[in-house]
Enzyme design. Structure first.
Site, PDB file in Angstrom:
ATOM      1  N   TYR A  23       0.855  -1.303   0.066  1.00  0.00           N
ATOM      2  CA  TYR A  23       0.064  -0.031   0.028  1.00  0.00           C
ATOM      3  C   TYR A  23       0.984   1.256  -0.034  1.00  0.00           C
ATOM      4  CZ  TYR A  23      -3.037  -3.568   1.568  1.00  0.00           C
ATOM      5  OH  TYR A  23      -3.888  -4.800   1.673  1.00  0.00           O
ATOM      6  N   TYR A 151     -13.081  -7.444   5.114  1.00  0.00           N
ATOM      7  CA  TYR A 151     -11.718  -7.457   4.560  1.00  0.00           C
ATOM      8  C   TYR A 151     -11.554  -9.008   4.232  1.00  0.00           C
ATOM      9  CZ  TYR A 151      -6.829  -7.417   3.403  1.00  0.00           C
ATOM     10  OH  TYR A 151      -5.712  -7.747   2.596  1.00  0.00           O
ATOM     11  N   ASP A 252     -14.530 -16.345   8.121  1.00  0.00           N
ATOM     12  CA  ASP A 252     -13.116 -15.680   7.946  1.00  0.00           C
ATOM     13  C   ASP A 252     -12.614 -15.399   9.189  1.00  0.00           C
ATOM     14  OD1 ASP A 252     -10.672 -14.625   7.457  1.00  0.00           O
ATOM     15  OD2 ASP A 252     -11.132 -13.577   5.811  1.00  0.00           O
ATOM     16  N   LYS A 281      -2.917 -16.124   9.545  1.00  0.00           N
ATOM     17  CA  LYS A 281      -2.260 -15.200  10.403  1.00  0.00           C
ATOM     18  C   LYS A 281      -1.542 -15.637  11.722  1.00  0.00           C
ATOM     19  CE  LYS A 281      -3.599 -10.737   8.864  1.00  0.00           C
ATOM     20  NZ  LYS A 281      -4.893 -10.384   7.926  1.00  0.00           N
TER      21      LYS A 281
HETATM   22  C1  LIG Z   1      -4.986 -10.623   6.762  1.00  0.00           C
HETATM   23  C2  LIG Z   1      -6.522 -11.115   6.374  1.00  0.00           C
HETATM   24  C3  LIG Z   1      -6.718 -11.851   5.072  1.00  0.00           C
HETATM   25  C4  LIG Z   1      -5.600 -12.262   4.120  1.00  0.00           C
HETATM   26  O1  LIG Z   1      -4.579 -12.833   4.608  1.00  0.00           O
HETATM   27  P1  LIG Z   1      -3.311 -12.745   3.870  1.00  0.00           P
HETATM   28  O2  LIG Z   1      -2.383 -13.585   4.581  1.00  0.00           O
HETATM   29  O3  LIG Z   1      -2.754 -11.005   4.077  1.00  0.00           O
HETATM   30  O4  LIG Z   1      -3.236 -12.857   2.521  1.00  0.00           O
HETATM   31  C5  LIG Z   1      -8.079 -12.412   5.023  1.00  0.00           C
HETATM   32  N1  LIG Z   1      -9.024 -12.311   5.903  1.00  0.00           N
HETATM   33  C6  LIG Z   1      -8.834 -11.598   7.016  1.00  0.00           C
HETATM   34  C7  LIG Z   1     -10.182 -11.263   7.846  1.00  0.00           C
HETATM   35  C8  LIG Z   1      -7.610 -10.808   7.487  1.00  0.00           C
HETATM   36  O5  LIG Z   1      -7.395 -10.255   8.542  1.00  0.00           O
END
Ligand SMILES: *Cc1c(COP(=O)(O)O)cnc(C)c1O
Length: 431
Positions: A23, A151, A252, A281
């Site tokens: 970014y 996101y 997610d 993560k």
């Molecule tokens: C960070 C994140 C992603 C993407 O993960 P990357 O390892 O950066 O590709 C997807 N969903 C959520 C909720 C996130 O916080």
């Protein structure tokens, strides 16, 4: 170890010539901090100064850096096998980690598909949902419903389910799939979810369920799309809607998984089981890049029964043994300690420490949940101005837009949390 101060200039010169940051403009990325080592909750800069890390490297580093237990796990696996292909082959770290994840998540989620990053885990969940409906003869169900302020990643398919405004959909025109968007839930975390929160998503599902494969949401905490918290009750109502309209539900938990919200997974606040669950993560404690998509039998058996005969995806580095071994060590380390108490302590310290921001005219809201503390400003911060202000105060905080927030490593002690919150208040009060 203190490095010569010319390391600073040297690093930034090389960085400026060749490195492209996230970014950021290629040629002029703004303030960049050269970090040469990290230990515990501290990042060491090239001139020897240390910063207390308030970001846990974007939610990941729950045990802090250079942790002896984690280091031993990586080293032991390195000496055994660092990588092997996963097509037609299995190995102990993958089997053990898959079993752990199946055991720790809701009982219905019993099949684990490993990938390299969160975005890929979300793409995999989307592809599984689409392939499931295809396999059982309902090809028309290919669209997703997502929430505004959500996101889910930066690849093209995941971008299509990110908030259309903050996700910059206008830049990518025809390439992004058109999905359905429902409003972000308005009900607060500790309140009930009124029917008004469900009205629009109900309408979308009622009208378009024949085109819809799945609804995708971040349970309870919308992270990078706005750092918003909402009522677990919303998730219970959403599960009922998905069942009523025969649509799959994807959670997610890439940001919320592994303790961050006070539960091991945020879905536990609602006691709701999705059909697909994405993890990433902090899965490896921030040591390696690894993600996972968990599916229930409905999805896995449905896909198996289709014409394709298999789920059509296979990352080269799938189930990388080093990453799986690190994830096992990270989860065991987390579960071996009273992590709920730690998250509660950090929560209370963030709530107390950030409260004074409420009195500042430039602040629109202050909120905390689990080990997450957020100051929402009335206007977007100027990153070039604000980033060095945090570094001068010995803390690493990386705001975005109007949001100045922290989600510290869970090993951060009370004094360091106090330094982080005091620094945030001090910087925000000068904006
Ligand atoms: C960070 C994140 C992603 C993407 O993960 P990357 O390892 O950066 O590709 C997807 N969903 C959520 C909720 C996130 O916080």
């Amino acid at each position: 170890m203190t490095l010569a101060s010319d390391t600073w200039a040297e690093l930034l010169e090389g960085d400026g010539a060749h490195v492209w940051h996230p970014y950021a403009q290629a040629a002029d990325p703004g303030y960049i901090a050269p970090v040469v080592a990290a230990s515990g909750v501290r990042l060491q800069l090239a001139d020897g100064r240390e910063l207390i890390d308030g970001m846990a490297s974007w939610w990941c580093a729950i045990h802090g850096y250079n942790h002896p237990v984690m280091n031993r796990a990586v080293t032991a696996q390195l000496e055994t096998m660092s990588h092997v292909m996963f097509g037609g082959i299995t190995h102990p770290p993958a089997v053990k980690l898959a079993k752990m994840l199946a055991d720790l998540t809701p009982a219905s989620l019993d099949r684990v598909f490993f990938s390299d990053s969160g975005s890929v885990a979300v793409e995999v969940a989307m592809k599984m949902a689409i392939q499931y409906w295809q396999a059982i003869g309902r090809q028309s169900k290919q669209k997703m419903v997502a929430l505004r302020s959500g996101y889910h990643g930066d690849t093209l398919a995941t971008m299509s389910v990110c908030d259309p405004v903050t996700g910059m959909h206008h830049l990518f025109g025809e390439v992004l799939n058109k999905q359905f968007f429902a409003p972000a839930p308005q009900s607060p975390f500790d309140g009930p979810c009124p029917e008004s929160d469900m009205a629009e998503i109900s309408d979308i599902l009622a009208q378009h369920h024949n085109e819809i494969a799945a609804v995708i949401v971040e349970p309870v905490v919308q992270g990078a799309g706005g750092m918003r918290f909402y009522s677990p009750d919303y998730l219970r109502k959403l599960r009922a809607l998905c069942d009523a309209f025969d649509v799959l539900l994807i959670f997610d938990e890439i940001a919320t998984g592994f303790g961050r919200t006070g539960k091991l997974f945020a879905l536990e606040h609602a006691d709701v089981e999705p059909d697909l669950l994405c993890l990433g993560k902090s899965l490896t404690g921030g040591y390696m890049t690894l993600a996972a998509t968990l599916a229930n039998k409905r999805v896995s058996e449905g896909i198996d029964s289709g014409d394709a005969g298999a789920f059509m995806h296979g990352p080269t580095f799938m189930a990388n043994p080093l990453a799986c071994a690190t994830a096992i060590a990270s989860i065991e380390l987390l579960l071996s300690q009273p992590w709920q108490r730690t998250v509660q302590r950090i929560h209370d310290e963030l709530a107390t420490g950030l409260a004074p921001a409420r009195d500042l005219p430039q602040v629109a809201d202050v909120r905390t949940l689990g080990a997450i503390g957020v100051i929402e400003l009335r206007e977007a911060v100027n990153m070039r101005e604000v980033q060095p202000m945090f570094v001068e105060r010995g803390i690493w905080i990386r705001p975005f837009g109007k949001l100045v927030y922290t989600m510290p490593p869970l090993v951060m002690n009370s004094d360091d949390v106090a330094t982080v919150t005091a620094g945030m208040i001090d910087v925000v009060s000068r904006l």
